[in-house]
Design an enzyme around this catalytic site. Sequence first.
Site, mmCIF file in Angstrom:
data_model
loop_
_atom_site.group_PDB
_atom_site.id
_atom_site.type_symbol
_atom_site.label_atom_id
_atom_site.label_comp_id
_atom_site.label_asym_id
_atom_site.label_seq_id
_atom_site.Cartn_x
_atom_site.Cartn_y
_atom_site.Cartn_z
ATOM 1 N N ASP A 160 -9.508 -0.558 7.158
ATOM 2 C CA ASP A 160 -9.446 -1.635 8.244
ATOM 3 C C ASP A 160 -10.262 -2.934 8.137
ATOM 4 O O ASP A 160 -9.858 -3.992 8.242
ATOM 5 C CB ASP A 160 -10.016 -0.932 9.628
ATOM 6 C CG ASP A 160 -9.040 0.201 9.913
ATOM 7 O OD1 ASP A 160 -8.041 0.155 9.570
ATOM 8 O OD2 ASP A 160 -9.359 0.889 10.606
ATOM 9 N N GLU A 188 -0.194 -2.577 6.028
ATOM 10 C CA GLU A 188 -0.671 -3.870 5.236
ATOM 11 C C GLU A 188 0.011 -5.260 4.992
ATOM 12 O O GLU A 188 -0.109 -5.919 3.992
ATOM 13 C CB GLU A 188 -1.273 -3.199 3.822
ATOM 14 C CG GLU A 188 -0.246 -2.888 2.976
ATOM 15 C CD GLU A 188 0.348 -1.354 3.076
ATOM 16 O OE1 GLU A 188 0.905 -0.611 2.225
ATOM 17 O OE2 GLU A 188 0.201 -1.013 4.162
#
Length: 424
Positions: free
Chosen positions: A316, A342
């Site tokens: 994260d 992502e």
Amino acid sequence: MEKIAFNPQDCTILIVDDLIQNIQVLGRTLETQGYSITYALSGKEALQRLQAIQPDLILLDLLMPEMSGLEVCEQIKTNPHYHHIPILFLTASHEEEHLIEAFEKGAADYVTKPFRSTELLARVQTHIQLKRQTRQLQQSENKLNTIVTHIKDGILIVDELGIVKFANPAAAQMFDRKLSDLIDHELGLPIVVGKVAELDIIHSRGTLGRAEITVGETEWLEQKVSIVSMRDVSDRNQVEKKLRIALDKQKVLSRKLQKLANTDVLTGIANRRNILAVLQKEFQRTQRYKEPFSLLVIDVDHFKLVNDSYGHTIGDQVLKEISQMLVKWLRNVDTVGRLGGEEFMIILPTTELQEAMEIAERLCEQIRNLEIDTTFSAIKITISIGVTAYQDNDKTDTDILKRADEAMYQAKECGRDRAITISG
């Protein structure tokens, strides 16, 4: 308007999945935060559960036997008793048509399996808060409607062209007209000519009277308008002040709701729904004005390895710092958003393909030189970028998005840490 305190202990979440193992994992994650959990193992069972309990949010598996999550979502959103409940889809599918159809049927968001605990909890909290603030906004609107409907002062909202956009019953009575004959029509009287004026009105007994009016300038539904307050007695400024305060509060809350609905909860940049909407608008603008624009699709290289090696919390952090770097090195006119996982997308208005390629290569270099400090060690990250530009034969914004996505996969196949362009 008072801020509503968020307390997970006051919230119930319905989990719908045909695999009990998935329900157990989700349940444990949510219960540790204090949420109350109920579940269903099929779409039919979920609809039955809704008759007994009204959850604050539904986590719904996209692909289930007998009745799919899409069918369940459609039935919920067409039922006036349940349509207000936000639905977050649980999906391991990355097929574009499934996600698009889910949003078309009323889904609020989605979570990809295997899910990330921090992102799941953030999305759940965001959409429960969004639901509650929407309800609060509706209550505020109901109060405002009650005020302007029942007060004896006539209230008009008039746009810059002199068209009445709103009128309350008292105003209609003063002009001896029906509301339908006032709204969306010109008033026919030059009353909006200054801050204070007078005009003739008709009293309840049919006798002609004289009303003092006040005129204030404000915004209503994102338009510049004049608020006209009419009354036979004094204290007219108090009515205008209360109305202005109510409108200002609604405007502030509406902006907060819009920002909440359009922002990715993990990175703070535009979410998937928002960035795709910006892409559609930019595509339409380019078709209309014949100005160029380019598109970048970005994927973080070997991101699964980062999660497996350091954990999702570090993953994260990587996504957040990459997002900040992308925003830092782009122009104010550019838009960056997170497509999911992502993967990111950047829209570059009035930008030719060659310039877009230079920007992409500069971003690759900046990310390549970025060191992300963690509790373990500094992490080095690279990205792969697909670059393309609008072509005259592009029929929809999906055409240019698919081309940029294809270029990004070519960048990965060529060794990653690079930008590849496809011109058309």
